[in-house]
Design a protein around this motif. Structure first.
Motif, PDB file in Angstrom:
ATOM      1  N   ASP B 390     -10.220  16.532   0.024  1.00  0.00           N
ATOM      2  CA  ASP B 390     -11.403  16.353   0.876  1.00  0.00           C
ATOM      3  C   ASP B 390     -11.224  15.214   1.869  1.00  0.00           C
ATOM      4  OD1 ASP B 390     -12.758  18.416  -0.138  1.00  0.00           O
ATOM      5  OD2 ASP B 390     -14.060  17.237  -1.492  1.00  0.00           O
ATOM      6  N   THR B 391     -10.606  14.122   1.430  1.00  0.00           N
ATOM      7  CA  THR B 391     -10.488  12.940   2.283  1.00  0.00           C
ATOM      8  C   THR B 391      -9.120  12.858   2.964  1.00  0.00           C
ATOM      9  OG1 THR B 391      -9.796  11.720   0.321  1.00  0.00           O
ATOM     10  CG2 THR B 391     -12.129  11.576   0.931  1.00  0.00           C
ATOM     11  N   ASN B 392      -8.292  13.922   2.771  1.00  0.00           N
ATOM     12  CA  ASN B 392      -6.968  13.959   3.379  1.00  0.00           C
ATOM     13  C   ASN B 392      -6.111  12.740   2.979  1.00  0.00           C
ATOM     14  OD1 ASN B 392      -5.061  15.303   4.793  1.00  0.00           O
ATOM     15  ND2 ASN B 392      -5.780  14.676   6.829  1.00  0.00           N
ATOM     16  N   THR B 393      -6.215  12.389   1.709  1.00  0.00           N
ATOM     17  CA  THR B 393      -5.434  11.252   1.194  1.00  0.00           C
ATOM     18  C   THR B 393      -4.590  11.723   0.012  1.00  0.00           C
ATOM     19  OG1 THR B 393      -7.226  10.688  -0.311  1.00  0.00           O
ATOM     20  CG2 THR B 393      -7.204   9.536   1.802  1.00  0.00           C
ATOM     21  N   ILE B 394      -3.835  10.795  -0.536  1.00  0.00           N
ATOM     22  CA  ILE B 394      -3.138  11.058  -1.798  1.00  0.00           C
ATOM     23  C   ILE B 394      -3.362   9.843  -2.702  1.00  0.00           C
ATOM     24  CG2 ILE B 394      -1.327  12.505  -0.773  1.00  0.00           C
ATOM     25  CD1 ILE B 394       0.531  10.042  -0.940  1.00  0.00           C
ATOM     26  N   THR B 395      -3.241  10.064  -4.020  1.00  0.00           N
ATOM     27  CA  THR B 395      -3.263   8.921  -4.928  1.00  0.00           C
ATOM     28  C   THR B 395      -1.837   8.668  -5.397  1.00  0.00           C
ATOM     29  OG1 THR B 395      -5.522   9.251  -5.664  1.00  0.00           O
ATOM     30  CG2 THR B 395      -4.064   8.081  -7.174  1.00  0.00           C
ATOM     31  N   GLN B 400       5.826   1.731 -12.902  1.00  0.00           N
ATOM     32  CA  GLN B 400       6.257   0.494 -13.515  1.00  0.00           C
ATOM     33  C   GLN B 400       5.117  -0.526 -13.568  1.00  0.00           C
ATOM     34  OE1 GLN B 400       9.876  -0.995 -11.812  1.00  0.00           O
ATOM     35  NE2 GLN B 400      10.623  -1.694 -13.781  1.00  0.00           N
ATOM     36  N   ALA B 401       4.442  -0.664 -12.424  1.00  0.00           N
ATOM     37  CA  ALA B 401       3.338  -1.635 -12.356  1.00  0.00           C
ATOM     38  C   ALA B 401       2.078  -1.108 -13.039  1.00  0.00           C
ATOM     39  CB  ALA B 401       3.038  -1.968 -10.892  1.00  0.00           C
ATOM     40  N   ARG B 402       2.104   0.194 -13.430  1.00  0.00           N
ATOM     41  CA  ARG B 402       0.931   0.813 -14.057  1.00  0.00           C
ATOM     42  C   ARG B 402      -0.316   0.655 -13.176  1.00  0.00           C
ATOM     43  NH1 ARG B 402       2.416   4.315 -18.012  1.00  0.00           N
ATOM     44  NH2 ARG B 402       4.515   3.674 -18.463  1.00  0.00           N
ATOM     45  N   SER B 403      -0.098   0.689 -11.863  1.00  0.00           N
ATOM     46  CA  SER B 403      -1.224   0.547 -10.932  1.00  0.00           C
ATOM     47  C   SER B 403      -1.344   1.830 -10.121  1.00  0.00           C
ATOM     48  CB  SER B 403      -0.960  -0.629  -9.992  1.00  0.00           C
ATOM     49  OG  SER B 403       0.161  -0.339  -9.183  1.00  0.00           O
ATOM     50  N   GLN B 404      -2.493   2.026  -9.485  1.00  0.00           N
ATOM     51  CA  GLN B 404      -2.587   3.166  -8.579  1.00  0.00           C
ATOM     52  C   GLN B 404      -3.460   2.845  -7.382  1.00  0.00           C
ATOM     53  OE1 GLN B 404      -4.190   6.247 -11.290  1.00  0.00           O
ATOM     54  NE2 GLN B 404      -5.898   6.422  -9.857  1.00  0.00           N
ATOM     55  N   GLU B 405      -3.211   3.545  -6.268  1.00  0.00           N
ATOM     56  CA  GLU B 405      -4.007   3.306  -5.067  1.00  0.00           C
ATOM     57  C   GLU B 405      -4.120   4.593  -4.257  1.00  0.00           C
ATOM     58  OE1 GLU B 405      -2.230   1.090  -1.852  1.00  0.00           O
ATOM     59  OE2 GLU B 405      -0.200   1.454  -2.541  1.00  0.00           O
ATOM     60  N   LYS B 406      -5.163   4.663  -3.468  1.00  0.00           N
ATOM     61  CA  LYS B 406      -5.338   5.785  -2.542  1.00  0.00           C
ATOM     62  C   LYS B 406      -4.720   5.407  -1.209  1.00  0.00           C
ATOM     63  CE  LYS B 406      -8.865   9.139  -3.431  1.00  0.00           C
ATOM     64  NZ  LYS B 406      -9.722   8.711  -4.535  1.00  0.00           N
ATOM     65  N   THR B 407      -3.974   6.343  -0.618  1.00  0.00           N
ATOM     66  CA  THR B 407      -3.355   6.071   0.674  1.00  0.00           C
ATOM     67  C   THR B 407      -3.122   7.426   1.357  1.00  0.00           C
ATOM     68  OG1 THR B 407      -1.397   5.138   1.752  1.00  0.00           O
ATOM     69  CG2 THR B 407      -1.075   5.976  -0.454  1.00  0.00           C
ATOM     70  N   THR B 408      -2.416   7.427   2.471  1.00  0.00           N
ATOM     71  CA  THR B 408      -2.056   8.716   3.063  1.00  0.00           C
ATOM     72  C   THR B 408      -0.565   8.950   2.829  1.00  0.00           C
ATOM     73  OG1 THR B 408      -1.457   7.773   5.194  1.00  0.00           O
ATOM     74  CG2 THR B 408      -3.759   8.414   4.916  1.00  0.00           C
ATOM     75  N   LEU B 409      -0.159  10.213   2.888  1.00  0.00           N
ATOM     76  CA  LEU B 409       1.244  10.553   2.667  1.00  0.00           C
ATOM     77  C   LEU B 409       2.121   9.813   3.677  1.00  0.00           C
ATOM     78  CD1 LEU B 409       3.179  12.265   0.977  1.00  0.00           C
ATOM     79  CD2 LEU B 409       2.938  14.100   2.657  1.00  0.00           C
ATOM     80  N   GLU B 410       1.633   9.757   4.885  1.00  0.00           N
ATOM     81  CA  GLU B 410       2.390   9.103   5.963  1.00  0.00           C
ATOM     82  C   GLU B 410       2.639   7.620   5.641  1.00  0.00           C
ATOM     83  OE1 GLU B 410       0.411   9.646   9.718  1.00  0.00           O
ATOM     84  OE2 GLU B 410       2.058   8.594  10.752  1.00  0.00           O
ATOM     85  N   ASP B 411       1.583   6.936   5.228  1.00  0.00           N
ATOM     86  CA  ASP B 411       1.723   5.511   4.890  1.00  0.00           C
ATOM     87  C   ASP B 411       2.688   5.311   3.727  1.00  0.00           C
ATOM     88  OD1 ASP B 411       0.132   4.726   6.894  1.00  0.00           O
ATOM     89  OD2 ASP B 411      -1.644   4.281   5.661  1.00  0.00           O
ATOM     90  N   PHE B 412       2.570   6.200   2.728  1.00  0.00           N
ATOM     91  CA  PHE B 412       3.455   6.104   1.572  1.00  0.00           C
ATOM     92  C   PHE B 412       4.920   6.274   2.001  1.00  0.00           C
ATOM     93  CE2 PHE B 412       5.785   8.349  -1.865  1.00  0.00           C
ATOM     94  CZ  PHE B 412       5.829   7.306  -2.785  1.00  0.00           C
ATOM     95  N   ILE B 413       5.173   7.272   2.833  1.00  0.00           N
ATOM     96  CA  ILE B 413       6.541   7.533   3.311  1.00  0.00           C
ATOM     97  C   ILE B 413       7.075   6.317   4.049  1.00  0.00           C
ATOM     98  CG2 ILE B 413       7.867   8.891   4.995  1.00  0.00           C
ATOM     99  CD1 ILE B 413       6.198  11.343   4.103  1.00  0.00           C
ATOM    100  N   ASN B 414       6.269   5.745   4.929  1.00  0.00           N
ATOM    101  CA  ASN B 414       6.710   4.560   5.681  1.00  0.00           C
ATOM    102  C   ASN B 414       7.033   3.391   4.758  1.00  0.00           C
ATOM    103  OD1 ASN B 414       6.550   5.797   8.161  1.00  0.00           O
ATOM    104  ND2 ASN B 414       4.382   5.261   8.449  1.00  0.00           N
ATOM    105  N   LYS B 415       6.215   3.234   3.712  1.00  0.00           N
ATOM    106  CA  LYS B 415       6.413   2.143   2.773  1.00  0.00           C
ATOM    107  C   LYS B 415       7.729   2.324   2.014  1.00  0.00           C
ATOM    108  CE  LYS B 415       3.720   0.004  -0.820  1.00  0.00           C
ATOM    109  NZ  LYS B 415       2.602   0.252  -1.747  1.00  0.00           N
ATOM    110  N   ILE B 416       7.961   3.542   1.532  1.00  0.00           N
ATOM    111  CA  ILE B 416       9.185   3.834   0.762  1.00  0.00           C
ATOM    112  C   ILE B 416      10.410   3.624   1.632  1.00  0.00           C
ATOM    113  CG2 ILE B 416      10.518   5.732  -0.247  1.00  0.00           C
ATOM    114  CD1 ILE B 416       8.466   4.767  -2.150  1.00  0.00           C
ATOM    115  N   LYS B 417      10.317   4.034   2.883  1.00  0.00           N
ATOM    116  CA  LYS B 417      11.476   3.941   3.779  1.00  0.00           C
ATOM    117  C   LYS B 417      11.884   2.488   4.009  1.00  0.00           C
ATOM    118  CE  LYS B 417      12.045   8.193   6.167  1.00  0.00           C
ATOM    119  NZ  LYS B 417      12.107   8.903   7.451  1.00  0.00           N
TER     120      LYS B 417
END
Lengths: 418, 418
Positions: B390-395, B400-417
């Protein structure tokens, strides 16, 4: 003197060939990993009973088998699917519930070398164990397609069928398993021997003329099974172009152990036969594990892939050269030290360099060294003679451009790094 | 049911081990190439006569040999030096005048497994053929040292000797070749059986007590030969620290074919025996070529190297994880399409990703998927449920950190890169 010779069907790979093979392996590994497949290695020798009976009578005949020093009957790896099945059964508790592995190792088959076949050849396999989801089948096909794309292939065709389509009913009863295997083996030869050939083969197998003809007619008219339709759908979602894959009701595949989807990939631009083939084999692991464990996978024919890549000129040009970028020559015994310092510096800067290791003649010291660089197709040569030492420079010879210039080692290093 | 089992002395390498092995191979290849060594591959099977008689009686006994389907006597690769020698003789005209090759393949020896020895193990070899320059010997030693450095070893010792130092004179006459080989084999056991043991061995071989004791005394007092002195000098120029190598007059090495310099490298921080050994063998290739061709090289004991690296914690930590960076979970059959789109995008961006291939239960759909990520030690998990759609996001779940956050696929990809 012992005659230096290789066994029939066995090959040495000198550097130029070996580099090509490594190039393909590296590309495949990268794609396999990107899908989450992990490496596995199994031994060349297995207990004979692990391998026999899995590949049909033909397989047992072609298998390298012998008695080892401890009187054990052993056999050399014949494919990678049976060893994988043994591994999955043996380490059930150590492996993830769904096990995705790749394996790139040679196998041995005492094939007829007159047909241009090899007796030692590399297979590159990917398999997913522990799920019967059609998404797993689709993914195996997708990883194969993406691998071929990564190697540079543009036009290939994925032929897909379901072994279900090769089962027949006579008088409302399914034919027994043995008869079904006969049918599969006969249909598998369709391309080689034609329709009449397949019918003759079935007659030899003891089928009546009526049934043989009926089978041949029926097989061509079959439609994709519901399971295949799901795979086709997933393939598209996984980014595989619709025009790349096609339902092929007469595809049979030779090996006995397939139970569901089967597929083969043919390169359209260079028809050498299939470069990749695979399928689902849900019963093989059970022979070792005592309970059914589903599995699907495929195998690349390494030699055919390389053959096709050569024909289509898909290898990067610089693979033909040595991996050495620069040869540092030695001008004289006196100045050797300077050349050694230069090679050290180059290697420190991560530039692949060689120092000339042969005898340095007083007269024409560089002649043999230039010849060596030519033989190995080393692109650059460094010369450090008395003049260069005096002016703290080096002379660079560009072997391809047949040009040379004076510069400093530092400038040369900076230039190469760019 | 067929019992799933491996032969004694043979091993399967599951992904975690296989990744370590690939890591070492890749590091070695990079160093080998930087010195101008090129890849070579030879077959597992050779004509028996190619291999027998090159490794002493012990070697012939441990060799895997059998008759193939065509009644040929064949043998499995026992080391890589003899096949290399056969190759050099066989392709003399196709190889550069000085041939530098590396080779990384398994070999087979029917060793006593009770001593913790393997019957199938990988060797990593570098050899330089066609020159008797001491610079070539020094370079082989240097490439071995640089390889160990590249693997992370800080403290190791290179023991160097010259087979000339193991030749003895009795009544002003050189001892014959056979007696010399006996002496070498006896001295080779010095570390294991001590001085008295060596003397006893020589007595058993038929030497008189006087000569046996004289040999043992003399061998310890010998000095570096002039050839060795040249190698020591070149080693320093090639950037090998003076404290890393040492003259070792009692070093003998087991193999029959060495003719000049011999060396072994021991890791001081973890004494498992030598991880690398080699030497000059100027007569072996002549057995195939009919003319003398000089050669020098060395071989890494792959298993010992890995064992030492494990003990010293030299492997990068993330080798323990899967090569998969992210698992895309499937929330429900309805939302599967969204997850497939995400995995496609990740792979397109060269991020190693997996999509969950198991059955997705309606109740607690993520439970099994999280367990799978844990088993494979996949660091990130993507969840795309109804809210995310609905919000066009991903969780993103950081395992390892046992944490989670909502973000967009694009932001996640940029972060990993990054």
């Amino acid at each position: 003197m012992i005659k230096p010779q290789t066994l029939k069907g066995f090959r040495d790979f000198l550097p130029q060939e070996a580099r090509k093979r490594q190039y393909v392996v590296d590309k495949l590994k990268t794609v396999f990993k990107s899908f989450g497949f992990e490496p596995l290695e199994t031994p060349v020798l297995e207990y004979e009973e692990t391998l026999t009976g899995k590949y049909g009578d033909e397989g047992d005949k072609l298998m390298y088998r012998f008695e080892d020093n401890g009187k054990r009957r052993v056999a050399m790896r014949y494919d990678q699917t049976v060893p994988l099945s043994r591994v999955v059964a043996q380490y059930q508790n150590d492996l993830p519930t769904i096990f995705k592995r790749y394996q790139i190792q040679p196998v041995w088959r005492a094939e007829n070398t007159q047909k241009g076949r090899y007796r030692e050849f590399v297979q590159c396999d990917v398999d997913t164990i522990g799920t019967d989801s059609p998404l797993a089948d689709a993914e195996v096909i997708a990883v194969a397609a993406k691998s071929l794309e990564a190697l540079g292939f543009k036009k290939f065709k994925i032929l897909i069928n379901d072994r279900e389509n090769l089962k027949f009913i006579n008088d409302s009863e399914r034919l027994p398993e043995e008869e079904n295997i006969m049918i599969i083996r006969a249909v598998d030869k369709l391309k080689k021997i034609g329709k009449d050939g397949v019918i003759n083969e079935l007659l030899t197998d003891g089928f009546s003329k009526e049934i043989a003809e009926k089978i041949m007619q029926e097989v061509e008219r079959r439609n994709p099974t519901p399971y295949l339709l799901q795979i086709f759908e997933s393939l598209e979602t996984l980014g595989i172009d619709k025009n790349t894959f096609t339902f092929s009701p007469t595809l049979a595949r030779g090996l006995d152990y397939y139970t569901g989807v089967i597929f083969e990939i043919e390169v359209e631009e260079y028809p050498v036969g299939s470069v990749c083939g695979g399928g689902r084999y849900d019963k093989l692991i059970g022979m070792f594990a005592g309970r059914q464990i589903s599995a699907v996978g495929c195998s690349f024919g390494f030699d055919r892939t390389i053959e096709a890549m050569e024909a289509l000129k898909l290898f990067p040009e610089d693979l033909a050269n040595s991996s050495t970028t620069v040869l540092v020559t030695i001008f004289s015994e006196n100045l050797k030290q300077k050349s050694l310092e230069a090679i050290n510096e180059l290697r420190k800067q991560n530039i692949n360099g060689e120092i000339y290791l042969g005898e340095v003649k007083e007269k024409n010291p560089l002649e043999k060294q230039l010849k060596y660089a030519d033989q190995k197709q080393i692109p650059f040569i460094i010369i450090i003679g008395p003049e260069e030492v005096d002016t703290n420079t080096i002379t660079i010879k560009n072997m391809q451009a047949r040009s040379q210039e004076k510069t400093t080692l530092e400038d040369f290093i900076n230039k190469i790094k760019k």
